[in-house]
Design a protein around this motif. Sequence first.
Motif, PDB file in Angstrom:
ATOM      1  N   GLY A  95       0.805  -1.224   0.000  1.00  0.00           N
ATOM      2  CA  GLY A  95       0.000   0.000   0.000  1.00  0.00           C
ATOM      3  C   GLY A  95       0.832   1.265   0.000  1.00  0.00           C
ATOM      4  N   TYR A  96       0.109   2.396   0.047  1.00  0.00           N
ATOM      5  CA  TYR A  96       0.729   3.723   0.122  1.00  0.00           C
ATOM      6  C   TYR A  96       0.846   4.115   1.587  1.00  0.00           C
ATOM      7  CZ  TYR A  96      -1.308   4.173  -4.627  1.00  0.00           C
ATOM      8  OH  TYR A  96      -1.681   4.000  -5.923  1.00  0.00           O
ATOM      9  N   HIS A 115      -4.786  11.383  -8.763  1.00  0.00           N
ATOM     10  CA  HIS A 115      -4.790  10.822  -7.405  1.00  0.00           C
ATOM     11  C   HIS A 115      -5.168  11.917  -6.409  1.00  0.00           C
ATOM     12  CE1 HIS A 115      -0.797  12.721  -7.681  1.00  0.00           C
ATOM     13  NE2 HIS A 115      -0.874  12.866  -6.371  1.00  0.00           N
ATOM     14  N   GLN A 116      -5.454  11.496  -5.195  1.00  0.00           N
ATOM     15  CA  GLN A 116      -5.626  12.424  -4.073  1.00  0.00           C
ATOM     16  C   GLN A 116      -4.459  12.207  -3.131  1.00  0.00           C
ATOM     17  OE1 GLN A 116      -9.511  10.693  -3.059  1.00  0.00           O
ATOM     18  NE2 GLN A 116     -10.267  12.783  -2.864  1.00  0.00           N
ATOM     19  N   ASP A 117      -4.038  13.264  -2.438  1.00  0.00           N
ATOM     20  CA  ASP A 117      -3.009  13.123  -1.404  1.00  0.00           C
ATOM     21  C   ASP A 117      -3.745  12.956  -0.088  1.00  0.00           C
ATOM     22  OD1 ASP A 117      -1.424  13.776  -3.555  1.00  0.00           O
ATOM     23  OD2 ASP A 117      -0.170  15.167  -2.436  1.00  0.00           O
ATOM     24  N   PHE A 159      -5.879  19.474 -12.591  1.00  0.00           N
ATOM     25  CA  PHE A 159      -6.672  19.541 -11.367  1.00  0.00           C
ATOM     26  C   PHE A 159      -8.042  19.008 -11.625  1.00  0.00           C
ATOM     27  CE2 PHE A 159      -4.035  23.087 -10.250  1.00  0.00           C
ATOM     28  CZ  PHE A 159      -3.919  22.911  -8.891  1.00  0.00           C
ATOM     29  N   GLY A 160      -8.472  18.083 -10.827  1.00  0.00           N
ATOM     30  CA  GLY A 160      -9.855  17.651 -10.898  1.00  0.00           C
ATOM     31  C   GLY A 160     -10.632  18.219  -9.731  1.00  0.00           C
ATOM     32  N   GLY A 161     -11.713  17.554  -9.407  1.00  0.00           N
ATOM     33  CA  GLY A 161     -12.524  17.943  -8.261  1.00  0.00           C
ATOM     34  C   GLY A 161     -12.340  16.932  -7.151  1.00  0.00           C
ATOM     35  N   ARG A 169      -8.593  17.524  -3.636  1.00  0.00           N
ATOM     36  CA  ARG A 169      -8.884  17.445  -5.071  1.00  0.00           C
ATOM     37  C   ARG A 169      -7.991  16.411  -5.762  1.00  0.00           C
ATOM     38  NH1 ARG A 169     -10.885  21.898  -8.582  1.00  0.00           N
ATOM     39  NH2 ARG A 169     -12.156  23.215  -7.282  1.00  0.00           N
ATOM     40  N   PHE A 170      -8.591  15.715  -6.727  1.00  0.00           N
ATOM     41  CA  PHE A 170      -7.790  14.834  -7.583  1.00  0.00           C
ATOM     42  C   PHE A 170      -6.861  15.692  -8.438  1.00  0.00           C
ATOM     43  CE2 PHE A 170     -10.875  11.676  -6.402  1.00  0.00           C
ATOM     44  CZ  PHE A 170     -10.179  10.480  -6.483  1.00  0.00           C
ATOM     45  N   HIS A 171      -5.677  15.156  -8.723  1.00  0.00           N
ATOM     46  CA  HIS A 171      -4.705  15.883  -9.546  1.00  0.00           C
ATOM     47  C   HIS A 171      -3.714  14.896 -10.131  1.00  0.00           C
ATOM     48  CE1 HIS A 171      -3.091  15.523  -5.506  1.00  0.00           C
ATOM     49  NE2 HIS A 171      -1.886  15.490  -6.069  1.00  0.00           N
ATOM     50  N   GLY A 172      -2.989  15.350 -11.176  1.00  0.00           N
ATOM     51  CA  GLY A 172      -1.987  14.490 -11.804  1.00  0.00           C
ATOM     52  C   GLY A 172      -1.120  15.295 -12.750  1.00  0.00           C
TER      53      GLY A 172
END
Length: 217
Positions: A79-80, A135-137, A160-162, A189-192
């Motif tokens: 896992g993370y 991903h989300q942090d 940037f997503g939501g 927020r999701f981002h990549g």
Amino acid sequence: MTLELFGPDESTAATREDLLPGVVVLRRWTLAVDAALVAAAHGVTTISPVRHMMTPGGFTMSVAMSNCGEWGWVTDRKGYRYDRIDPETGTPWPAMPAIFQSLATEAAEEAGYKNFMPDACLINRYEPGARMSLHQDRNERDFGQPIVSVSLGLPAVFQFGGDKRSDKTLRVTLSHGDVIVWGGPARLRFHGILPLKPGQHPLLGAQRLNLTFRRAG
Ligand code: MD6
Ligand code: FE
């Protein structure tokens, strides 16, 4: 709104941009100390080299990573998570260089987040073609703490997503010296990062180096 921070020269002046609620871009913010940051990052990766980690799903990441500070972000089949020990060396991650610490605290303050004291710095190395999917942090303990992210070397397109993976995304190019600070309503927020385009940077050659500062513990 864009606010000029230093100097009248358009090509090197730092500016502050409010991108979204909770997200501030400090353009060219680290230009004056770029070589010192690269040298400090090199010092870290001499001790704990960047490596391609494996996701829990069994995919090898295209971005090569290392860490410094009390905590390091790692991923493997389990896992993370954050760990105090570098699994490659079996010893604690290198200390966070003083210039990293002060830069992160100052950038957070400029963005409106006072007393940010990072205890983790993820070092991401992108070569052309490398990417980071949405991903989300969310492995950090306190989502009230912001994240400070420094871009060096080749430019990259940040997405940037939501708050949901399927939300539509906004794209912003991050260039050498730019800092993005986010927190508050944007924290989850999701981002990549889209696949890095080939190129040559005068200081870093064919790569992008990203330093991401968090309060993990
Ligand atoms: C990168 N950054 O810029 C990857 N996460 O290479 C991130 O995933 C990131 O830049 C949270 C906040 C800022 C970031
Ligand atoms: Fe992230």
